[in-house]
Write a protein that holds these residues in place. Structure first.
Motif, PDB file in Angstrom:
ATOM      1  N   ILE A   7       0.835  -1.198   0.000  1.00 34.33           N
ATOM      2  CA  ILE A   7       0.000   0.000   0.000  1.00 34.33           C
ATOM      3  C   ILE A   7       0.869   1.246   0.000  1.00 34.33           C
ATOM      4  O   ILE A   7       0.622   2.205  -0.734  1.00 34.33           O
ATOM      5  N   ASN A   8       1.907   1.255   0.829  1.00 31.57           N
ATOM      6  CA  ASN A   8       2.787   2.416   0.898  1.00 31.57           C
ATOM      7  C   ASN A   8       3.495   2.643  -0.439  1.00 31.57           C
ATOM      8  O   ASN A   8       3.693   3.787  -0.860  1.00 31.57           O
ATOM      9  N   ALA A   9       3.870   1.557  -1.113  1.00 35.95           N
ATOM     10  CA  ALA A   9       4.511   1.679  -2.420  1.00 35.95           C
ATOM     11  C   ALA A   9       3.536   2.269  -3.435  1.00 35.95           C
ATOM     12  O   ALA A   9       3.916   3.108  -4.275  1.00 35.95           O
ATOM     13  N   HIS A  10       2.277   1.833  -3.378  1.00 37.68           N
ATOM     14  CA  HIS A  10       1.266   2.382  -4.285  1.00 37.68           C
ATOM     15  C   HIS A  10       1.057   3.869  -4.015  1.00 37.68           C
ATOM     16  O   HIS A  10       1.021   4.677  -4.954  1.00 37.68           O
ATOM     17  N   LEU A  11       0.906   4.237  -2.731  1.00 37.02           N
ATOM     18  CA  LEU A  11       0.711   5.643  -2.386  1.00 37.02           C
ATOM     19  C   LEU A  11       1.900   6.482  -2.831  1.00 37.02           C
ATOM     20  O   LEU A  11       1.735   7.623  -3.296  1.00 37.02           O
ATOM     21  N   ALA A  12       3.098   5.921  -2.689  1.00 33.42           N
ATOM     22  CA  ALA A  12       4.305   6.645  -3.099  1.00 33.42           C
ATOM     23  C   ALA A  12       4.252   6.976  -4.584  1.00 33.42           C
ATOM     24  O   ALA A  12       4.491   8.122  -4.995  1.00 33.42           O
ATOM     25  N   ARG A  13       3.927   5.971  -5.403  1.00 31.79           N
ATOM     26  CA  ARG A  13       3.852   6.189  -6.854  1.00 31.79           C
ATOM     27  C   ARG A  13       2.747   7.166  -7.210  1.00 31.79           C
ATOM     28  O   ARG A  13       2.925   8.057  -8.053  1.00 31.79           O
ATOM     29  N   ARG A  14       1.606   7.005  -6.564  1.00 30.32           N
ATOM     30  CA  ARG A  14       0.436   7.826  -6.883  1.00 30.32           C
ATOM     31  C   ARG A  14       0.662   9.294  -6.518  1.00 30.32           C
ATOM     32  O   ARG A  14       0.391  10.194  -7.318  1.00 30.32           O
ATOM     33  N   LEU A  15       1.175   9.537  -5.326  1.00 26.27           N
ATOM     34  CA  LEU A  15       1.383  10.913  -4.877  1.00 26.27           C
ATOM     35  C   LEU A  15       2.449  11.611  -5.715  1.00 26.27           C
ATOM     36  O   LEU A  15       2.280  12.755  -6.132  1.00 26.27           O
ATOM     37  N   GLU A  44       6.517   9.706  -0.376  1.00 24.79           N
ATOM     38  CA  GLU A  44       6.797   9.456  -1.785  1.00 24.79           C
ATOM     39  C   GLU A  44       7.888   8.402  -1.985  1.00 24.79           C
ATOM     40  O   GLU A  44       7.992   7.807  -3.057  1.00 24.79           O
ATOM     41  N   ARG A  45       8.682   8.161  -0.960  1.00 27.04           N
ATOM     42  CA  ARG A  45       9.705   7.122  -1.047  1.00 27.04           C
ATOM     43  C   ARG A  45       9.203   5.805  -0.458  1.00 27.04           C
ATOM     44  O   ARG A  45       9.948   4.824  -0.410  1.00 27.04           O
ATOM     45  N   GLY A  46       7.956   5.799   0.008  1.00 27.48           N
ATOM     46  CA  GLY A  46       7.387   4.584   0.578  1.00 27.48           C
ATOM     47  C   GLY A  46       7.968   4.238   1.924  1.00 27.48           C
ATOM     48  O   GLY A  46       7.894   3.086   2.363  1.00 27.48           O
TER      49      GLY A  46
END
Length: 202
Positions: A7-15, A44-46
């Motif tokens: 989830i954190n990786a997805h949020l990082a890419r999305r933001l 942004e770096r997850g």
């Protein structure tokens, strides 16, 4: 449930994608949102598990809904079907509330559906205001009860109740009962509404 790291990786890419798309620097987004540059950089770096309140501030600064941060970018090849087993689930590390994106990921639509389960005693307070995209939001209680504060007004909602929320003021969600509450959030986005309606909260 997806791993927190996924989830954190997805949020990082999305933001990062949304920020770059709008030509914003980290400093500019920090100024818009009140979230520190270092925190945004960590997300942004997850490397950070942001809370719902922090994510909502960033979403407001980017002019998007909180729900859209968990969605995929719109694609003409996206399926119109969202299988239960494939729906993205996220837990707020602060309040413990759990949100599930119900809408098909990446399928272009002005409507977003989200299911939220709020633990007994949980509280989430949003203080963001207007954003560039207008949002009309309704909440339908499936199980349990919650209290919603909209500015100076307070609504106690029970199973079956539905509240139309036009948010331009601080919003507080509380589960004052001893049991979890489950509710559906329906959000319709329309840029034409932006001059008279605020953001979206869950």
């Amino acid at each position: 449930m997806e791993e927190a790291s996924d989830i954190n990786a997805h949020l990082a890419r999305r933001l990062r994608g949304l920020r770059v798309e709008q030509g914003l620097t980290l400093d500019a987004l920090a100024d818009r949102t009140g979230v520190s540059r270092s925190m945004i950089s960590l997300i942004e770096r997850g490397e950070s598990s942001p809370t719902a309140v922090v994510l909502d501030k960033i979403a407001a600064g980017l002019g998007v809904t909180l729900a859209s941060l968990f969605a995929e970018q719109d694609s003409p090849e996206a399926s119109p079907l969202s299988r239960f087993s494939e729906q993205r689930i996220w837990r707020d590390p602060d309040s413990g509330y759990v949100r599930r994106n119900l809408s098909p990921p990446g399928f272009p639509s002005p409507l977003e559906l989200v299911e939220v389960v709020m633990p007994a005693g949980a509280r989430v307070a949003y203080d963001t205001g207007r954003r560039s995209v207008g949002v009309s939001q309704q909440i339908w209680i499936v199980e349990g009860e919650i209290e919603i504060g909209l500015g100076e007004k307070t609504f106690r909602l029970f199973a079956g109740d539905c509240l139309c929320m036009d948010i331009e003021q601080p919003t507080i969600f509380r589960n004052l009962s001893g049991e979890p509450a489950r509710y559906l959030v329906a959000l319709a986005t329309d840029a034409a509404l932006s001059n008279r309606r605020g953001g979206s909260h869950e």
